[in-house]
Scaffold this active site. Structure first.
Site, short mmCIF file in Angstrom:
data_model
loop_
_atom_site.label_atom_id
_atom_site.label_comp_id
_atom_site.label_asym_id
_atom_site.label_seq_id
_atom_site.Cartn_x
_atom_site.Cartn_y
_atom_site.Cartn_z
N GLY A 50 36.86 34.57 42.44
CA GLY A 50 37.75 35.68 41.74
C GLY A 50 38.85 35.05 40.85
O GLY A 50 39.12 33.81 40.81
N GLN A 52 47.26 34.94 37.10
CA GLN A 52 46.98 33.44 36.93
C GLN A 52 46.77 32.87 35.92
O GLN A 52 46.74 31.63 35.83
CB GLN A 52 45.64 33.32 37.95
CG GLN A 52 46.16 33.53 39.47
CD GLN A 52 44.90 33.32 40.30
OE1 GLN A 52 43.73 34.52 40.39
NE2 GLN A 52 44.77 32.24 40.65
N CYS A 64 42.68 28.88 46.31
CA CYS A 64 43.42 29.60 45.24
C CYS A 64 43.45 28.64 44.21
O CYS A 64 43.79 27.39 44.22
CB CYS A 64 44.95 30.01 45.73
SG CYS A 64 45.54 30.86 44.55
N LEU A 65 42.92 29.08 42.83
CA LEU A 65 42.69 28.36 41.79
C LEU A 65 44.28 27.79 41.44
O LEU A 65 44.26 26.94 40.52
CB LEU A 65 42.14 29.23 41.02
CG LEU A 65 40.66 29.15 40.87
CD1 LEU A 65 39.74 30.08 39.96
CD2 LEU A 65 39.71 27.89 41.23
N HIS A 77 43.01 39.04 48.43
CA HIS A 77 43.68 37.94 47.75
C HIS A 77 43.88 38.18 46.40
O HIS A 77 45.12 37.77 45.85
CB HIS A 77 42.68 36.83 47.93
CG HIS A 77 42.87 35.41 47.36
ND1 HIS A 77 43.22 34.46 48.17
CD2 HIS A 77 43.39 35.01 45.96
CE1 HIS A 77 43.67 33.45 47.17
NE2 HIS A 77 43.79 33.67 45.98
N GLU A 78 42.80 38.98 45.46
CA GLU A 78 43.15 39.12 44.15
C GLU A 78 44.18 40.18 44.02
O GLU A 78 45.49 40.26 43.18
CB GLU A 78 41.90 39.47 43.50
CG GLU A 78 40.86 38.48 43.48
CD GLU A 78 41.13 36.96 43.25
OE1 GLU A 78 40.85 36.22 43.85
OE2 GLU A 78 42.19 36.79 42.28
N HIS A 88 47.59 38.98 44.39
CA HIS A 88 48.09 38.21 43.10
C HIS A 88 48.81 39.25 42.22
O HIS A 88 50.01 39.01 41.62
CB HIS A 88 47.01 37.62 42.44
CG HIS A 88 46.70 36.35 42.98
ND1 HIS A 88 47.62 35.00 42.67
CD2 HIS A 88 45.31 35.59 43.05
CE1 HIS A 88 46.91 33.99 43.36
NE2 HIS A 88 45.64 34.48 43.35
O1 LIG Z 1 42.78 31.76 43.14
C1 LIG Z 1 41.92 32.94 43.00
O2 LIG Z 1 42.17 34.04 43.08
C2 LIG Z 1 40.51 32.40 43.20
C3 LIG Z 1 40.06 31.96 44.70
C4 LIG Z 1 39.29 33.23 45.32
C5 LIG Z 1 39.39 33.24 46.82
C6 LIG Z 1 38.58 32.11 47.41
C7 LIG Z 1 38.62 32.42 48.86
C8 LIG Z 1 39.17 33.38 49.43
C9 LIG Z 1 39.71 34.05 48.95
C10 LIG Z 1 39.88 34.26 47.71
C11 LIG Z 1 38.89 31.03 44.56
O3 LIG Z 1 37.74 31.25 44.23
S1 LIG Z 1 38.90 29.43 45.35
C12 LIG Z 1 37.77 28.60 45.07
C13 LIG Z 1 36.60 28.82 46.02
O4 LIG Z 1 37.17 29.43 46.99
C14 LIG Z 1 35.17 28.92 45.89
C15 LIG Z 1 34.67 28.16 44.70
C16 LIG Z 1 33.40 27.85 44.70
C17 LIG Z 1 32.55 28.43 45.38
C18 LIG Z 1 32.98 29.33 46.45
C19 LIG Z 1 34.34 29.43 46.53
ZN LIG Z 2 44.22 32.97 44.43
#
Ligand SMILES: O=C(O)C[C@@H](Cc1ccccc1)C(=O)SCC(=O)c1ccccc1
Ligand SMILES: [Zn+2]
Length: 173
Positions: A45, A50, A94-95, A136-137, A140
């Protein structure tokens, strides 16, 4: 095109994003660039704040696993219109807060209403990882990060870690 992702702490990550009134080709291009950035990270996401854009736009594709067909979604002005009483807990990341994961408990299923890339109103109920991610998004867009659900002490330790990470990255250049 890959966009730079803001790292916490950053005031732009705490601002409430403004609604999208009229769709435009530049907003469609932004959504496309956000999907490219998300896949490349990799992530499931990404919200416009972001990448420094204070608009109510999120993208997601929570189809995990190599065999799953990708399902990229772009949502303008997403709103949760219903959520289940049942909750689920997921080890979220979270990225904008790299390499930090923590358990967050949220409603297990949510019904979301949004405007899609064609300007059409959509409504869908999500559960599982899709429900976790879409909430989560949308957080943000309210300037809320998943670490805001943690204790003050944990949040403080994470913030200090991110300040150091940003300082080291600035030094590397
Ligand atoms: O910061 C963001 O919004 C992105 C975030 C979204 C998210 C992840 C996990 C739970 C809720 C929301 C991410 O994508 S973090 C990276 C991640 O979780 C992931 C990366 C590669 C494959 C699977 C998951
Ligand atoms: Zn995030």
């Amino acid at each position: 095109m890959k966009l730079p992702i803001l790292i916490h702490p950053d005031p732009r990550l705490k601002k409430v994003a403004t609604p999208v009134d009229d769709l435009s080709d530049s907003l469609r291009t932004l959504a496309d660039n956000m999907l490219t950035t998300m896949y490349e990270a990799p992530g499931i996401g990404l919200a416009a704040p972001q990448v420094g854009i204070g608009k109510r736009l999120i993208v997601l594709d929570c189809e995990k696993g190599d065999d799953a067909a990708p399902r990229p979604l772009a949502m303008f002005n997403p709103v949760v219109v219903a959520s289940s009483d049942e909750t689920s807990t997921y080890d979220e990341g979270c990225l904008s807060i790299p390499d930090v994961y923590a358990d967050v408990t949220r409603p297990e299923a949510v019904t979301v209403r949004w405007m899609d890339l064609n300007g059409a109103e959509q409504e869908e109920t999500f559960d599982g990882l899709w429900a976790t991610c879409v909430q989560h998004e949308i957080d943000h867009l309210e300037g809320k990060l998943f670490i805001d659900y943690l204790s003050g002490l944990k949040r403080q330790l994470i913030t200090r870690k991110m300040v150091k990470l940003k300082r080291d990255r600035a030094r590397e250049g």
